[in-house]
Scaffold this motif. Structure first.
Motif, PDB file in Angstrom:
ATOM      1  N   GLU A 112       0.797  -1.321   0.041  1.00  0.00           N
ATOM      2  CA  GLU A 112      -0.193  -0.037  -0.015  1.00  0.00           C
ATOM      3  C   GLU A 112       0.825   1.239  -0.046  1.00  0.00           C
ATOM      4  OE1 GLU A 112      -2.934   0.281   2.936  1.00  0.00           O
ATOM      5  OE2 GLU A 112      -3.827  -1.857   2.437  1.00  0.00           O
ATOM      6  N   HIS A 113       2.071   1.006   0.708  1.00  0.00           N
ATOM      7  CA  HIS A 113       2.841   2.524   0.816  1.00  0.00           C
ATOM      8  C   HIS A 113       4.400   2.084   1.061  1.00  0.00           C
ATOM      9  CE1 HIS A 113       1.759   1.684   4.819  1.00  0.00           C
ATOM     10  NE2 HIS A 113       0.442   2.203   4.887  1.00  0.00           N
ATOM     11  N   LYS A 114       5.010   2.833   1.216  1.00  0.00           N
ATOM     12  CA  LYS A 114       6.588   2.515   1.310  1.00  0.00           C
ATOM     13  C   LYS A 114       6.944   1.987   2.729  1.00  0.00           C
ATOM     14  CE  LYS A 114       8.715   6.473   0.273  1.00  0.00           C
ATOM     15  NZ  LYS A 114       9.696   7.390  -0.141  1.00  0.00           N
ATOM     16  N   ALA A 115       6.157   2.223   3.770  1.00  0.00           N
ATOM     17  CA  ALA A 115       6.306   1.702   5.048  1.00  0.00           C
ATOM     18  C   ALA A 115       5.923   0.286   5.186  1.00  0.00           C
ATOM     19  CB  ALA A 115       5.458   2.266   6.227  1.00  0.00           C
ATOM     20  N   ASP A 116       5.187  -0.274   4.412  1.00  0.00           N
ATOM     21  CA  ASP A 116       4.845  -1.543   4.004  1.00  0.00           C
ATOM     22  C   ASP A 116       5.890  -2.256   3.414  1.00  0.00           C
ATOM     23  OD1 ASP A 116       2.376  -1.432   5.182  1.00  0.00           O
ATOM     24  OD2 ASP A 116       1.122  -1.514   3.328  1.00  0.00           O
ATOM     25  N   LEU A 117       6.423  -1.541   2.556  1.00  0.00           N
ATOM     26  CA  LEU A 117       7.699  -2.256   1.703  1.00  0.00           C
ATOM     27  C   LEU A 117       8.951  -2.233   2.778  1.00  0.00           C
ATOM     28  CD1 LEU A 117       8.809  -3.108  -1.055  1.00  0.00           C
ATOM     29  CD2 LEU A 117       8.666  -0.446  -1.670  1.00  0.00           C
ATOM     30  N   LEU A 118       9.112  -1.391   3.237  1.00  0.00           N
ATOM     31  CA  LEU A 118      10.311  -1.262   4.094  1.00  0.00           C
ATOM     32  C   LEU A 118      10.098  -2.403   5.379  1.00  0.00           C
ATOM     33  CD1 LEU A 118      12.759  -0.124   5.352  1.00  0.00           C
ATOM     34  CD2 LEU A 118      11.423   1.640   6.824  1.00  0.00           C
ATOM     35  N   LEU A 119       8.723  -2.742   5.799  1.00  0.00           N
ATOM     36  CA  LEU A 119       8.816  -3.771   6.725  1.00  0.00           C
ATOM     37  C   LEU A 119       8.868  -4.970   5.999  1.00  0.00           C
ATOM     38  CD1 LEU A 119       7.704  -5.105   9.228  1.00  0.00           C
ATOM     39  CD2 LEU A 119       5.522  -5.090   8.359  1.00  0.00           C
ATOM     40  N   ALA A 120       8.679  -5.099   4.759  1.00  0.00           N
ATOM     41  CA  ALA A 120       8.786  -6.400   4.077  1.00  0.00           C
ATOM     42  C   ALA A 120      10.326  -6.650   3.741  1.00  0.00           C
ATOM     43  CB  ALA A 120       7.988  -6.586   2.528  1.00  0.00           C
ATOM     44  N   ILE A 121      11.244  -5.556   3.639  1.00  0.00           N
ATOM     45  CA  ILE A 121      12.540  -5.762   3.298  1.00  0.00           C
ATOM     46  C   ILE A 121      13.150  -6.020   4.719  1.00  0.00           C
ATOM     47  CG2 ILE A 121      14.693  -4.333   2.883  1.00  0.00           C
ATOM     48  CD1 ILE A 121      12.979  -2.941   0.776  1.00  0.00           C
ATOM     49  N   VAL A 122      12.568  -5.682   5.889  1.00  0.00           N
ATOM     50  CA  VAL A 122      13.075  -6.048   7.272  1.00  0.00           C
ATOM     51  C   VAL A 122      12.670  -7.299   7.364  1.00  0.00           C
ATOM     52  CG1 VAL A 122      12.836  -5.668   9.612  1.00  0.00           C
ATOM     53  CG2 VAL A 122      12.997  -3.696   8.150  1.00  0.00           C
ATOM     54  N   SER A 123      11.490  -7.900   7.142  1.00  0.00           N
ATOM     55  CA  SER A 123      11.216  -9.205   7.198  1.00  0.00           C
ATOM     56  C   SER A 123      12.223 -10.156   6.574  1.00  0.00           C
ATOM     57  CB  SER A 123       9.668  -9.566   6.858  1.00  0.00           C
ATOM     58  OG  SER A 123       8.977  -8.684   7.613  1.00  0.00           O
ATOM     59  N   MET A 124      12.271  -9.917   5.178  1.00  0.00           N
ATOM     60  CA  MET A 124      13.275 -10.670   4.441  1.00  0.00           C
ATOM     61  C   MET A 124      14.614 -10.765   4.909  1.00  0.00           C
ATOM     62  SD  MET A 124      13.935 -10.063   0.258  1.00  0.00           S
ATOM     63  CE  MET A 124      14.673  -8.512   0.535  1.00  0.00           C
ATOM     64  N   GLU A 125      15.339  -9.673   5.566  1.00  0.00           N
ATOM     65  CA  GLU A 125      16.328  -9.782   6.102  1.00  0.00           C
ATOM     66  C   GLU A 125      16.512 -10.639   7.374  1.00  0.00           C
ATOM     67  OE1 GLU A 125      20.073  -8.719   6.391  1.00  0.00           O
ATOM     68  OE2 GLU A 125      19.353  -6.780   5.644  1.00  0.00           O
ATOM     69  N   VAL A 126      15.462 -10.306   8.168  1.00  0.00           N
ATOM     70  CA  VAL A 126      15.534 -11.315   9.351  1.00  0.00           C
ATOM     71  C   VAL A 126      15.333 -12.676   9.145  1.00  0.00           C
ATOM     72  CG1 VAL A 126      14.360 -11.480  11.780  1.00  0.00           C
ATOM     73  CG2 VAL A 126      14.750  -9.257  11.082  1.00  0.00           C
ATOM     74  N   GLU A 127      14.395 -12.731   8.388  1.00  0.00           N
ATOM     75  CA  GLU A 127      14.085 -14.289   8.037  1.00  0.00           C
ATOM     76  C   GLU A 127      15.352 -15.198   7.482  1.00  0.00           C
ATOM     77  OE1 GLU A 127      10.922 -13.902   5.416  1.00  0.00           O
ATOM     78  OE2 GLU A 127       9.488 -13.466   7.017  1.00  0.00           O
ATOM     79  N   GLU A 128      15.921 -14.425   6.695  1.00  0.00           N
ATOM     80  CA  GLU A 128      17.288 -14.996   6.183  1.00  0.00           C
ATOM     81  C   GLU A 128      18.224 -15.068   7.128  1.00  0.00           C
ATOM     82  OE1 GLU A 128      19.215 -13.418   2.640  1.00  0.00           O
ATOM     83  OE2 GLU A 128      17.128 -13.420   1.305  1.00  0.00           O
ATOM     84  N   VAL A 129      18.393 -14.263   8.035  1.00  0.00           N
ATOM     85  CA  VAL A 129      19.302 -14.381   9.305  1.00  0.00           C
ATOM     86  C   VAL A 129      18.709 -15.476  10.156  1.00  0.00           C
ATOM     87  CG1 VAL A 129      19.867 -13.116  11.311  1.00  0.00           C
ATOM     88  CG2 VAL A 129      19.825 -11.969   9.499  1.00  0.00           C
ATOM     89  N   LEU A 130      17.661 -15.601  10.603  1.00  0.00           N
ATOM     90  CA  LEU A 130      17.149 -16.553  11.416  1.00  0.00           C
ATOM     91  C   LEU A 130      17.338 -18.254  10.584  1.00  0.00           C
ATOM     92  CD1 LEU A 130      13.599 -15.381  12.461  1.00  0.00           C
ATOM     93  CD2 LEU A 130      15.642 -15.726  13.924  1.00  0.00           C
ATOM     94  N   ASN A 131      17.344 -18.164   9.705  1.00  0.00           N
ATOM     95  CA  ASN A 131      17.735 -19.199   8.891  1.00  0.00           C
ATOM     96  C   ASN A 131      19.141 -19.944   9.049  1.00  0.00           C
ATOM     97  OD1 ASN A 131      15.181 -20.085   7.847  1.00  0.00           O
ATOM     98  ND2 ASN A 131      15.387 -18.793   5.946  1.00  0.00           N
ATOM     99  N   GLN A 132      20.043 -18.719   8.801  1.00  0.00           N
ATOM    100  CA  GLN A 132      21.327 -18.990   9.139  1.00  0.00           C
ATOM    101  C   GLN A 132      21.855 -19.222  10.243  1.00  0.00           C
ATOM    102  OE1 GLN A 132      23.848 -15.769   7.459  1.00  0.00           O
ATOM    103  NE2 GLN A 132      22.845 -16.050   5.357  1.00  0.00           N
ATOM    104  N   GLY A 133      21.214 -18.439  11.129  1.00  0.00           N
ATOM    105  CA  GLY A 133      21.297 -18.666  12.697  1.00  0.00           C
ATOM    106  C   GLY A 133      20.927 -20.088  13.229  1.00  0.00           C
ATOM    107  N   GLN A 134      20.016 -20.580  12.697  1.00  0.00           N
ATOM    108  CA  GLN A 134      19.568 -21.789  13.297  1.00  0.00           C
ATOM    109  C   GLN A 134      20.549 -23.117  12.990  1.00  0.00           C
ATOM    110  OE1 GLN A 134      16.484 -22.621  14.544  1.00  0.00           O
ATOM    111  NE2 GLN A 134      17.417 -24.578  14.833  1.00  0.00           N
ATOM    112  N   GLY A 135      21.096 -22.957  11.747  1.00  0.00           N
ATOM    113  CA  GLY A 135      22.330 -23.683  11.678  1.00  0.00           C
ATOM    114  C   GLY A 135      23.443 -23.657  12.818  1.00  0.00           C
ATOM    115  N   VAL A 136      23.670 -22.382  13.425  1.00  0.00           N
ATOM    116  CA  VAL A 136      24.519 -22.214  14.590  1.00  0.00           C
ATOM    117  C   VAL A 136      23.861 -23.216  15.841  1.00  0.00           C
ATOM    118  CG1 VAL A 136      25.582 -20.741  16.240  1.00  0.00           C
ATOM    119  CG2 VAL A 136      25.479 -20.051  13.616  1.00  0.00           C
TER     120      VAL A 136
END
Length: 208
Positions: free
Chosen positions: A53-77
């Motif tokens: 709907e707007h850039k704030a939603d887009l920013l949150l989606a990017i944050v989510s993408m970032e954290v989800e990838e981090v969580l996947n990598q962290g799970q290996g640790v």
């Protein structure tokens, strides 16, 4: 056919997120225009608004993408931690920090943090807190895994120490994002010193 449509939808959304991340980095969050993001993603502006709907939603989606990838990598640790608790905790911390600027800049992180503080009851803010909680729970899971493996003393409150570790790494990351002069290596070194003090308190010998 439905599966194909879902894959195409996911592909378009990923293209929008990557285009937005690039333009936010190049031009700054405020200056980046929706029209330019849509063009870079090779979608129409109408299609863009079908996803965000707007850039704030887009920013949150990017944050989510970032954290989800981090969580996947962290799970290996967490699944296969190093034998030394200090090394294991530092590895997880470094995983978080090293990935932090893959899709986001310091300015983007500051903007996301500001949104979450200014409007705490919005879907954006609730999702931001959920992501923080997921990271905190992963740090707790590592601490509990280390305790099960004998690297952390049995009588230690592993959850409390995990939560304290997350608060420390998250607080230092906030300091890092508001200081344009602070380098990533400085951030990691500051947190590693705290981890060394932490492991000493829970009865684990410091790494050489």
């Amino acid at each position: 056919m439905a599966g194909l449509r879902e894959r195409q939808k996911a592909k378009r959304q990923r293209a929008i997120l990557q285009a937005a991340s690039t333009l936010f980095k190049q031009n700054g969050y405020e200056a980046a225009r929706i029209e330019a993001i849509a063009e870079a993603a090779e979608v129409s502006v109408g299609t863009f608004y079908n996803y965000f709907e707007h850039k704030a939603d887009l920013l949150l989606a990017i944050v989510s993408m970032e954290v989800e990838e981090v969580l996947n990598q962290g799970q290996g640790v967490v699944d296969a931690p190093q034998a030394d608790a200090y090394d294991a905790i530092c590895t997880l911390v470094a995983t978080y920090y090293d990935h932090s600027l893959v899709y986001l800049t310091k300015e983007m992180w500051r903007t996301a943090m500001a949104f979450s503080i200014q409007s705490p009851d919005t879907p954006f803010s609730r999702r931001y807190r959920e992501l923080d909680l997921a990271l905190a729970e992963q740090v707790v899971a590592l601490m509990e895994r280390l305790q099960q493996g004998g690297q952390v003393l049995r009588g230690v409150d592993a959850r409390a120490f995990g939560e304290l570790t997350f608060l420390g790494l998250n607080g230092l990351f906030t300091t890092y994002t508001v200081s344009e002069d602070m380098a990533l290596d400085e951030l990691k070194a500051a947190m590693f010193r705290k981890v060394r003090a932490l492991t000493a308190q829970i009865g684990v010998a410091e790494a050489g």
